[in-house]
Write an enzyme that holds these catalytic residues in place. Structure first.
Site, mmCIF file in Angstrom:
data_model
loop_
_atom_site.group_PDB
_atom_site.id
_atom_site.type_symbol
_atom_site.label_atom_id
_atom_site.label_comp_id
_atom_site.label_asym_id
_atom_site.label_seq_id
_atom_site.Cartn_x
_atom_site.Cartn_y
_atom_site.Cartn_z
ATOM 1 N N CYS A 1 0.895 -1.028 -0.222
ATOM 2 C CA CYS A 1 -0.419 0.446 -0.129
ATOM 3 C C CYS A 1 1.462 1.479 0.006
ATOM 4 C CB CYS A 1 -0.887 -0.114 1.088
ATOM 5 S SG CYS A 1 -1.330 -2.131 1.349
ATOM 6 N N HIS B 1 -9.573 4.337 -1.572
ATOM 7 C CA HIS B 1 -7.591 3.646 -1.512
ATOM 8 C C HIS B 1 -7.806 2.664 -2.825
ATOM 9 C CE1 HIS B 1 -4.570 2.171 0.285
ATOM 10 N NE2 HIS B 1 -4.821 0.700 1.466
#
Ligand SMILES: [Zn+2]
Lengths: 387, 136
Positions: A85, A335
């Site tokens: 991430c 996200h």
């Protein structure tokens, strides 16, 4: 080292873009950023693309050449950067180094993730690859599950109530309403958050960042190139740092502290020669509500075990002590994993340019973007100052 | 989706530390960790010996997975826990033989050998260590 500036930003809205492919998203974001910078394609010397899961979710690797080909700039230096991430954050860091070193004058830092083609089970499989496949993914834990382990431990250790942590999602949604790039431009109540389905107990669906598609790009340039801009179009990168921690929670002594945040933060403060109190706005990586709380602590804005109080007392609001996630955060802006680090940079730069619209913080001069990979295995901190 | 793990050699290669609780002990800083590896994650020393870890421990934290990865589809809900063994070494594993409504932090648990996942309909079955509550 040379000074480095952000002279252009651009991104696609985050969402389920059924009509857009991985490459379409990259091209759109880069086009917008380039337009914003008023530079031309020919000025671009290097491209760093943050992406986590294009291989497993799209059957596509080699994004550097793919992008260069479809954007019509073959010949440039181009490559994918991966740190789960935190892929966007490390791509930005590489782009920063490329300009700071004197190697290149105009560089693109980009991030992209195309997630909505896969079903939720397959995306869940892809995301747990951020941790140890042999000894953690093997157990059947999802990535959400690992954060749930942190969450339960935190509540027990510091005697904090679920609702005091879940508030972070309400905060994000409130600010996403005014962000045209956000995935969910809708306010939610605490009740909605707490009554949403359980994904991995105690984490509820509305406490988790959603699955979405998106690409974001920023153009970095040297001082020489920066001279041609009016100063209100420029933001200086005053620090860029990356730190790692032991990959998996079971090998860490304390699971409610992300040590890499502390390390990256210390490096960034030293590099920029500023104090914590000089920071006017923060974009932090709250992939789950509990992480938002923990990041506030690990960055030094609250004592350990007390980060949730900043949320409860309104201190992370637009007019609070430390305005945080003013464009919707990971929960509501969205996200798209490998792109998130770049969206955060764009959110900070937007504020520093005074273009935050209804979410604009008065007189914001210095901003911070924190991007986290895995359960804190990688953390990047980037600091920016308006000129 | 799970083509990346559908490998017989991979399961064979990993069997030693997945079938048994063998950790590492650092001769320099005295830390123990699971599984064994050749370098200490804490001090970086390469002077590491294998150590048989205790089979009993305590549940430090747990979660109940309702939305699993594809390889565990249809097995939900199940419990994944962070266990601290009697010597302080920690491990992540499934908690078994207990209802999801009855699991609690702090319970005493012991290691058992159980089935984890299958490599597709025709592939081999992967086994490993789970933990179950110790009944008094
Ligand atoms: Zn050691």
């Amino acid at each position: 080292m040379r000074r480095v500036y952000v002279c252009g930003i651009g991104a696609t809205p985050i969402g389920e873009h059924w009509e857009l492919s991985l490459r379409d998203l990259m091209v759109l974001a880069a086009k917008k950023a380039l337009e914003d910078s008023t530079l031309t394609k020919r000025d671009i010397e290097a491209v760093y693309i943050g992406n986590m899961s294009s291989g497993i979710l799209q059957g596509q690797e080699h994004l550097g050449s793919l992008f260069a080909t479809w954007f019509g700039i073959p010949g440039v230096s181009a490559q994918k950067c991966e740190a789960a991430c935190a892929s966007g954050g490390v791509a930005f860091h590489q782009a920063f180094l490329a300009v700071a070193s004197g190697m290149y004058d105009v560089v693109v830092a980009m991030g992209v993730e195309k997630m909505s083609d896969g079903n939720t089970y397959d995306v869940t499989s892809a995301l747990i690859m951020a941790d140890d496949q042999e000894y953690v993914a093997f157990t059947g834990s999802s990535f959400v599950g690992l954060n749930a382990l942190i969450y339960r431990r935190y509540m027990e250790k510091f005697n904090v109530k679920h609702e005091d942590i879940a508030m972070f999602a309400v905060h994000d949604h409130k600010y996403a309403v005014n962000n045209p790039l956000a995935q969910y431009r809708k306010a939610v109540t605490l009740e909605t958050v707490l009554n949403s389905p359980i994904v991995a107990d105690p984490l509820r669906l509305f406490e988790c960042a959603p699955i979405g598609d998106g690409a974001a790009a920023v153009i970095l340039c040297s001082e020489e190139v920066a001279k041609k801009y009016k100063s209100d179009r420029l933001v200086e990168v005053i620090a860029s740092s990356v730190a790692t921690d032991i990959l998996s929670l079971h090998n860490r002594k304390d699971i409610v502290t992300l040590n890499a945040t502390k390390l990256a933060m210390n490096k960034a403060l030293k590099m920029s020669k500023i104090d914590l109190k000089d920071i006017d706005i923060v974009e932090l990586h709250d992939a789950f509500t509990i992480l938002g709380v923990i990041h506030l602590e690990d960055m030094g804005f609250a004592e350990k075990g007390k980060g949730w109080m900043l949320v409860k007392d309104g201190e992370i609001e637009k007019d609070g002590k430390i305005p945080t996630n003013l464009m919707g955060g990971l929960k509501a802006r969205g996200h798209p994993v490998g792109a998130t680090g770049i969206y955060e940079v764009i959110d900070v730069v937007t504020q520093l340019r005074g273009e935050g619209g209804r979410n604009q913080v008065d007189d914001a001069e210095i901003g911070l973007a924190q991007n986290v990979g895995g359960v804190g295995g990688t953390v990047t901190i980037n600091l920016f100052r308006r000129l | 989706m799970n083509t990346f793990i559908n490998s017989v050699p991979r399961s064979w290669r990993e069997r030693k530390y997945k079938y048994r609780l063998i950790g590492g002990i650092c001769k320099k800083c005295n830390a123990t960790f699971y599984p064994y590896r050749g370098s200490c994650p804490y001090c970086g020393s390469d002077d590491i010996e294998e150590v048989n870890l205790p089979k009993k421990g305590r549940l430090i934290s747990y979660t109940i997975i309702y939305s699993p990865p594809s390889e565990f589809r249809l097995k939900q809900p199940y419990i994944v826990g962070l266990i601290e063994l009697e010597d302080g070494t920690r491990i992540i594993a499934q908690i078994t033989d207990v209802d999801v409504n009855e699991v609690k932090d702090g319970i005493e648990v012991e290691a058992v050998f159980r089935r984890y996942r299958e490599q597709g309909a025709d592939g081999i079955i992967e086994y490993g260590i789970k933990f179950r509550p110790i009944s008094d």
